[in-house]
Design an enzyme around this catalytic site. Structure first.
Site, PDB file in Angstrom:
ATOM      1  N   PHE A 112      -5.059   4.777  -7.411  1.00 51.71           N
ATOM      2  CA  PHE A 112      -4.683   5.279  -8.741  1.00 51.71           C
ATOM      3  C   PHE A 112      -5.384   6.620  -8.983  1.00 51.71           C
ATOM      4  CE2 PHE A 112      -4.562   5.172 -13.473  1.00 51.71           C
ATOM      5  CZ  PHE A 112      -3.196   5.067 -13.611  1.00 51.71           C
ATOM      6  N   CYS A 157      -3.938   0.143   5.351  1.00 57.78           N
ATOM      7  CA  CYS A 157      -2.804   0.867   4.759  1.00 57.78           C
ATOM      8  C   CYS A 157      -1.559   0.621   5.608  1.00 57.78           C
ATOM      9  CB  CYS A 157      -3.093   2.363   4.681  1.00 57.78           C
ATOM     10  SG  CYS A 157      -1.663   3.281   4.077  1.00 57.78           S
TER      11      CYS A 157
END
Ligand SMILES: Cc1cc2nc3c(=O)[nH]c(=O)nc-3n(C[C@H](O)[C@H](O)[C@H](O)COP(=O)(O)O)c2cc1C
Length: 329
Positions: free
Chosen positions: A69, A180
């Site tokens: 974020f 990821c």
């Protein structure tokens, strides 16, 4: 939350990335001004009444902001002012990278989920370090680091070691992103032996957490933790999934990592498993599909020490930290 529900259709008229930049802009204004940070804390009635010590770090409460974020360390105090008990900044890679081509984020509104294949876009260690050094954080900061695109295992280890060295002093703990799904090779770092090689190189004084994938088979997860438990303070479970189960939205075909509500049961199972097998001093941060007070209570009962949110902030709005905190106190 009620007010946000009213505005949400308007917010969702724009692309997720546009909204993210807009929100980031306002949060960065709060972040850069002590006065605005204080006023926002007051407005959101942020207090440190729920202090808890985990991994030798004092957290004002157990509900934090997940990585991805505030990728570049430009608005963490803005998030903290909304009531987050900690913020994971990053993932940061050694050098800046643009990430994948757009569009790279889709909402799955019917499922309260998101699919992203951002590809670890970020400004790189040097710029992130500058950003972090400019503004003293008001809550603990985790620095989430990952390797750049297109590297061999040896190169990924070398890079992450350098990044840890450069950024360690700017945060309270380090998170090694081993999971990821949007950049080739990163998930191979979850191998128990490769983690050992990585930890052989990183000489951090700050607590180290490992972030795993929600798709990692249980036995691999347990093996990777067991082999390295002496050298880590905790784990973050978990990153997004590439699986698609029981989804309603047509956007489920979009390529990338799925986050949000559908991830909760899967990640809760991992928390339970890890908590059963390892002693209390291994800190567990639960990430994945946490939306409600009930989710947080279930997560803590399953053995999580801290929880993180991301997708629920998008669906429930900026009061989510406060609302959850108030009802879990
Ligand atoms: C748009 C987006 C970008 C993300 N970027 C990162 C990242 O850079 N590094 C990372 O470790 N996790 C990243 N994540 C994963 C989140 O940190 C989190 O683990 C995941 O979304 C599950 O939590 P949630 O269901 O509460 O969203 C990202 C997630 C989203 C939705």
């Amino acid at each position: 939350m009620i007010l946000y529900r009213f505005f949400r259709p308007l917010v969702f008229l724009f692309t997720p990335e546009f909204d993210h930049h807009l929100v980031g802009f306002f949060l960065s204004l709060i972040h850069r001004s002590r006065l605005l940070t204080k006023l926002t804390c007051k407005l959101f009635k942020v207090s440190s009444a729920q202090n808890v010590e985990i991994a030798r770090i004092n957290f004002p409460n157990r509900i934090g902001m997940a990585a991805g974020f505030d990728k570049n360390g430009t608005f963490y105090n803005g998030i903290a002012a909304l009531g987050a008990g900690f913020v994971e900044v990053g993932s940061v890679t050694l050098t800046a990278q643009p990430g994948n081509a757009k569009p790279r984020v889709k909402r799955l509104v019917e499922d309260e989920a998101i699919i992203n294949h951002m590809g670890l876009n970020n400004v790189g260690v040097e710029k992130a370090q500058k950003n972090l050094s400019k503004v003293q954080s008001i809550v603990p900061i985790g620095i989430n680091i990952a390797p750049n695109h297109g590297l061999t295992t040896k190169e990924m280890i070398q890079q992450m070691t350098k990044s840890a060295e450069a950024l360690e002093s700017e945060g309270d703990f380090l998170v090694l992103n081993l999971s990821c799904p949007n950049q080739d090779g990163v998930k191979s770092l979850q191998d128990a032996g490769i983690i050992s090689q990585l930890l052989d190189e990183i000489e951090a004084k700050k607590p180290i957490f490992l972030k795993f994938s929600s798709d990692l088979p249980d036995e691999k997860l347990l093996e990777s933790i067991a082999k390295n438990i002496e050298r880590i303070s905790g784990v973050v479970m978990s990153n997004t999934t590439t699986t698609r189960e029981n989804l309603k939205s047509k956007n489920q075909k979009f390529v990338g990592g799925l986050s949000g509500k559908p991830l909760f049961n899967k990640t809760l199972k991992q928390v339970k498993l890890v908590r059963q097998k390892f002693p209390e001093d291994l800190a567990v941060i639960h990430s994945g599909g946490i939306f409600t007070v009930r989710d947080v209570k279930e997560s803590l009962a399953a053995g999580a020490d801290l929880v993180e949110i991301y997708t629920s902030l998008i669906y429930q709005g900026p009061t989510i930290f406060k609302e959850i905190q108030k009802k879990t106190a």
